[in-house]
Design a protein around this motif. Structure first.
Motif, PDB file in Angstrom:
ATOM      1  N   LEU A 230       0.816  -1.211   0.000  1.00 52.72           N
ATOM      2  CA  LEU A 230       0.000   0.000   0.000  1.00 52.72           C
ATOM      3  C   LEU A 230       0.849   1.259   0.000  1.00 52.72           C
ATOM      4  CD1 LEU A 230      -2.703  -0.973   2.656  1.00 52.72           C
ATOM      5  CD2 LEU A 230      -2.814  -1.232   0.171  1.00 52.72           C
ATOM      6  N   SER A 231       1.987   1.205   0.661  1.00 52.86           N
ATOM      7  CA  SER A 231       2.871   2.375   0.724  1.00 52.86           C
ATOM      8  C   SER A 231       4.300   1.900   0.872  1.00 52.86           C
ATOM      9  CB  SER A 231       2.481   3.278   1.905  1.00 52.86           C
ATOM     10  OG  SER A 231       3.334   4.396   1.979  1.00 52.86           O
ATOM     11  N   SER A 232       5.182   2.434   0.047  1.00 53.38           N
ATOM     12  CA  SER A 232       6.586   2.041   0.069  1.00 53.38           C
ATOM     13  C   SER A 232       7.375   2.945   1.005  1.00 53.38           C
ATOM     14  CB  SER A 232       7.174   2.100  -1.339  1.00 53.38           C
ATOM     15  OG  SER A 232       7.062   3.413  -1.854  1.00 53.38           O
ATOM     16  N   PHE A 233       8.629   2.598   1.207  1.00 49.93           N
ATOM     17  CA  PHE A 233       9.542   3.352   2.073  1.00 49.93           C
ATOM     18  C   PHE A 233      10.011   4.630   1.379  1.00 49.93           C
ATOM     19  CE2 PHE A 233      13.862   4.453   3.363  1.00 49.93           C
ATOM     20  CZ  PHE A 233      13.775   4.432   4.754  1.00 49.93           C
ATOM     21  N   GLY A 234      10.183   5.680   2.164  1.00 49.94           N
ATOM     22  CA  GLY A 234      10.858   6.863   1.656  1.00 49.94           C
ATOM     23  C   GLY A 234       9.969   8.064   1.454  1.00 49.94           C
ATOM     24  N   SER A 235      10.497   9.029   0.716  1.00 45.74           N
ATOM     25  CA  SER A 235       9.843  10.307   0.507  1.00 45.74           C
ATOM     26  C   SER A 235       8.568  10.153  -0.305  1.00 45.74           C
ATOM     27  CB  SER A 235      10.795  11.270  -0.199  1.00 45.74           C
ATOM     28  OG  SER A 235      10.137  12.479  -0.513  1.00 45.74           O
ATOM     29  N   LYS A 236       7.542  10.903   0.127  1.00 44.18           N
ATOM     30  CA  LYS A 236       6.273  10.906  -0.598  1.00 44.18           C
ATOM     31  C   LYS A 236       5.981  12.278  -1.190  1.00 44.18           C
ATOM     32  CE  LYS A 236       5.866   6.732   0.501  1.00 44.18           C
ATOM     33  NZ  LYS A 236       6.110   5.714  -0.537  1.00 44.18           N
ATOM     34  N   GLY A 237       6.990  13.156  -1.141  1.00 44.84           N
ATOM     35  CA  GLY A 237       6.815  14.508  -1.645  1.00 44.84           C
ATOM     36  C   GLY A 237       6.292  15.442  -0.576  1.00 44.84           C
ATOM     37  N   GLY A 238       6.587  16.689  -0.746  1.00 43.86           N
ATOM     38  CA  GLY A 238       6.118  17.676   0.217  1.00 43.86           C
ATOM     39  C   GLY A 238       6.734  17.531   1.588  1.00 43.86           C
ATOM     40  N   GLY A 239       7.897  16.915   1.652  1.00 38.49           N
ATOM     41  CA  GLY A 239       8.563  16.722   2.936  1.00 38.49           C
ATOM     42  C   GLY A 239       8.022  15.574   3.753  1.00 38.49           C
ATOM     43  N   LYS A 240       7.146  14.765   3.162  1.00 38.21           N
ATOM     44  CA  LYS A 240       6.546  13.648   3.879  1.00 38.21           C
ATOM     45  C   LYS A 240       7.318  12.354   3.598  1.00 38.21           C
ATOM     46  CE  LYS A 240       1.995  15.783   3.741  1.00 38.21           C
ATOM     47  NZ  LYS A 240       0.588  15.665   3.276  1.00 38.21           N
ATOM     48  N   VAL A 241       7.478  11.546   4.643  1.00 34.42           N
ATOM     49  CA  VAL A 241       8.300  10.341   4.552  1.00 34.42           C
ATOM     50  C   VAL A 241       7.598   9.175   5.222  1.00 34.42           C
ATOM     51  CG1 VAL A 241      10.515   9.300   5.222  1.00 34.42           C
ATOM     52  CG2 VAL A 241      10.422  11.704   4.548  1.00 34.42           C
ATOM     53  N   ASN A 242       7.716   8.002   4.630  1.00 36.88           N
ATOM     54  CA  ASN A 242       7.253   6.770   5.265  1.00 36.88           C
ATOM     55  C   ASN A 242       8.487   6.022   5.772  1.00 36.88           C
ATOM     56  OD1 ASN A 242       6.076   4.408   6.102  1.00 36.88           O
ATOM     57  ND2 ASN A 242       5.153   3.885   4.132  1.00 36.88           N
ATOM     58  N   ASP A 243       8.513   5.710   7.066  1.00 39.58           N
ATOM     59  CA  ASP A 243       9.676   5.040   7.660  1.00 39.58           C
ATOM     60  C   ASP A 243       9.672   3.533   7.443  1.00 39.58           C
ATOM     61  OD1 ASP A 243      10.818   7.355   8.599  1.00 39.58           O
ATOM     62  OD2 ASP A 243       9.887   7.241  10.572  1.00 39.58           O
ATOM     63  N   GLY A 244       8.672   3.006   6.762  1.00 37.31           N
ATOM     64  CA  GLY A 244       8.622   1.563   6.544  1.00 37.31           C
ATOM     65  C   GLY A 244       7.785   1.217   5.335  1.00 37.31           C
ATOM     66  N   LEU A 245       7.177   0.036   5.382  1.00 38.19           N
ATOM     67  CA  LEU A 245       6.269  -0.422   4.341  1.00 38.19           C
ATOM     68  C   LEU A 245       4.894  -0.630   4.956  1.00 38.19           C
ATOM     69  CD1 LEU A 245       8.440  -3.304   2.794  1.00 38.19           C
ATOM     70  CD2 LEU A 245       8.345  -0.916   2.022  1.00 38.19           C
ATOM     71  N   ASN A 246       3.847  -0.458   4.148  1.00 36.45           N
ATOM     72  CA  ASN A 246       2.503  -0.807   4.584  1.00 36.45           C
ATOM     73  C   ASN A 246       1.942  -1.826   3.616  1.00 36.45           C
ATOM     74  OD1 ASN A 246       2.988   2.044   5.796  1.00 36.45           O
ATOM     75  ND2 ASN A 246       1.360   1.097   6.983  1.00 36.45           N
ATOM     76  N   ILE A 247       1.562  -2.970   4.174  1.00 37.29           N
ATOM     77  CA  ILE A 247       1.161  -4.118   3.375  1.00 37.29           C
ATOM     78  C   ILE A 247      -0.289  -4.441   3.685  1.00 37.29           C
ATOM     79  CG2 ILE A 247       1.687  -6.513   2.811  1.00 37.29           C
ATOM     80  CD1 ILE A 247       4.497  -5.988   4.073  1.00 37.29           C
ATOM     81  N   GLY A 248      -1.154  -4.387   2.660  1.00 34.08           N
ATOM     82  CA  GLY A 248      -2.563  -4.689   2.834  1.00 34.08           C
ATOM     83  C   GLY A 248      -2.814  -6.190   2.902  1.00 34.08           C
ATOM     84  N   VAL A 249      -3.592  -6.618   3.895  1.00 32.85           N
ATOM     85  CA  VAL A 249      -3.871  -8.042   4.088  1.00 32.85           C
ATOM     86  C   VAL A 249      -5.303  -8.203   4.602  1.00 32.85           C
ATOM     87  CG1 VAL A 249      -1.488  -8.695   4.587  1.00 32.85           C
ATOM     88  CG2 VAL A 249      -2.957  -7.918   6.436  1.00 32.85           C
ATOM     89  N   VAL A 250      -5.735  -9.452   4.678  1.00 36.82           N
ATOM     90  CA  VAL A 250      -7.024  -9.770   5.279  1.00 36.82           C
ATOM     91  C   VAL A 250      -6.877  -9.704   6.798  1.00 36.82           C
ATOM     92  CG1 VAL A 250      -8.763 -11.571   5.580  1.00 36.82           C
ATOM     93  CG2 VAL A 250      -7.698 -11.212   3.331  1.00 36.82           C
TER      94      VAL A 250
END
Length: 357
Positions: A243-263
């Protein structure tokens, strides 16, 4: 970015999305969302992979009763030790050492003049954690770490004096528990550095009644055993849609990990051997969260769990089921937030995981 504050009982943890952090998937409106709770099923707790041991310590409440001392000087007398001088003056031994350029093993000589730094100091009691102390005063734990020159493994000692930031926005003794919680925020790094309970120093005789009771109940604090070394490799904690990868998302926003969609209910597996450093649901944005220490500075984090199967201090093998994925915390769909940290800094998990087919 909007910060999310969660009010909880004293000596629990609270958290917010760190400044500049964004996980870039649909989130609940934090302003209107209820405080998240985690369903913990007692019938399965600790039975996968094995029966979890009881907690190795009992958290003690922290009363904000810091003493303010004036700056001055102290002339060393025969038989003085740095710790003894800290007790006499009410200052922090670490701060005295740092401000007088003392180097371990901190040898001092009679007649030597030491500068004593004035300020607010909290005396550490048995069972208190750095996080709980910081939260009791409504101050950032990371600021307490910096002021006191604390280093890994960040273990406090009973009787230690901790210097606090110069002033809190409001006198903590005049604040309610809920107000102190609302004024306090944490991130995962704070949990890594501030969740260890204070230990009795060699030769100390703990005096607080709660401490004696904890000893009688055999729930005296123990530091989490850090694995000697990490010699293996990390594996994916579960399979699912990214759902979301590691790193910069633009606008100074950062994801410190991964988000994995599951049941919802998908088993979460430990990415490698280690020891559980934290397992709980008190951190609002992450909901159910597990931190595993793998040694050599490696830590993995697993957020948004629906159920937890492990407890603090439990030894874990790679592939063991540590909980079940869910949508706890501020997310709208079941998923796992997964981080890998080296020396407390987040790294791209994909670089340390097998390639997905």
């Amino acid at each position: 970015m909007r910060k999310i504050f969660v009010g909880i009982l004293l000596c629990s943890l609270s958290a917010c999305i760190p400044p500049g952090r964004d996980y870039s998937w649909p989130q609940n409106d934090a302003a209107n969302a209820p405080v998240p709770t985690l369903e913990t099923d007692a019938s399965v707790f600790g039975q996968s992979p094995s029966q979890a041991p009881p907690p190795v310590w009992t958290a003690q409440p922290v009363t904000p009763n810091a003493v303010t001392i004036d700056s001055g000087t102290y002339i060393v007398k025969a038989g003085d030790t740095l710790g003894g001088i800290a007790n006499i003056t009410g200052a922090s031994a670490q701060v005295i050492a740092a401000n007088n350029d003392l180097i371990a093993p901190y040898v001092i000589q009679p007649g030597q003049q030491l500068n004593i730094t004035g300020g607010r100091y909290h005396r550490v009691n048995g069972g208190e954690t750095g996080i709980a102390i910081a939260r009791a005063y409504g101050v950032p734990w990371r600021d307490v770490v910096a002021l006191n020159d604390l280093e890994e493994p960040f273990i406090l000692r009973v009787g230690q004096n901790l210097m606090l930031p110069a002033a809190a926005p409001v006198d903590p003794q005049a604040m309610t528990i809920e107000e102190r919680a609302a004024a306090f925020d944490l991130d995962i790094d704070d949990i890594v550095t501030g969740s260890q309970p204070a230990m009795a120093a060699a030769g100390d005789q703990p005096e607080p009644s709660a401490w004696r009771k904890a000893i009688a109940e055999k729930k005296t604090p123990k530091a989490i055993a850090t694995p000697a070394a990490f010699t293996g490799r990390f594996n994916w904690p579960l399979e699912g849609k990214l759902l979301s990868s590691f790193g910069s998302k633009g606008g100074g926003k950062v994801n410190d990990g991964l988000n994995i969609g599951v049941v919802k209910g998908t088993p979460i597996k430990a990415a490698a051997d280690g020891v559980v450093a934290y397992s709980g649901d008190e951190i609002g944005v992450f909901g159910g969260l597990i931190l595993i220490n793998h040694g050599d500075g490696w830590v993995t984090a697993y957020g948004h769990a629906d159920k937890l199967h492990v407890t603090r201090g439990q030894k874990i093998a790679a592939g063991d089921i540590i909980g079940l994925a869910g949508d706890s915390g501020y997310v709208q769909e079941p998923q796992l937030h997964f981080e890998i940290r080296k020396n407390r800094k987040p790294v791209n998990p994909v670089s340390h995981l097998p390639k997905r087919t």
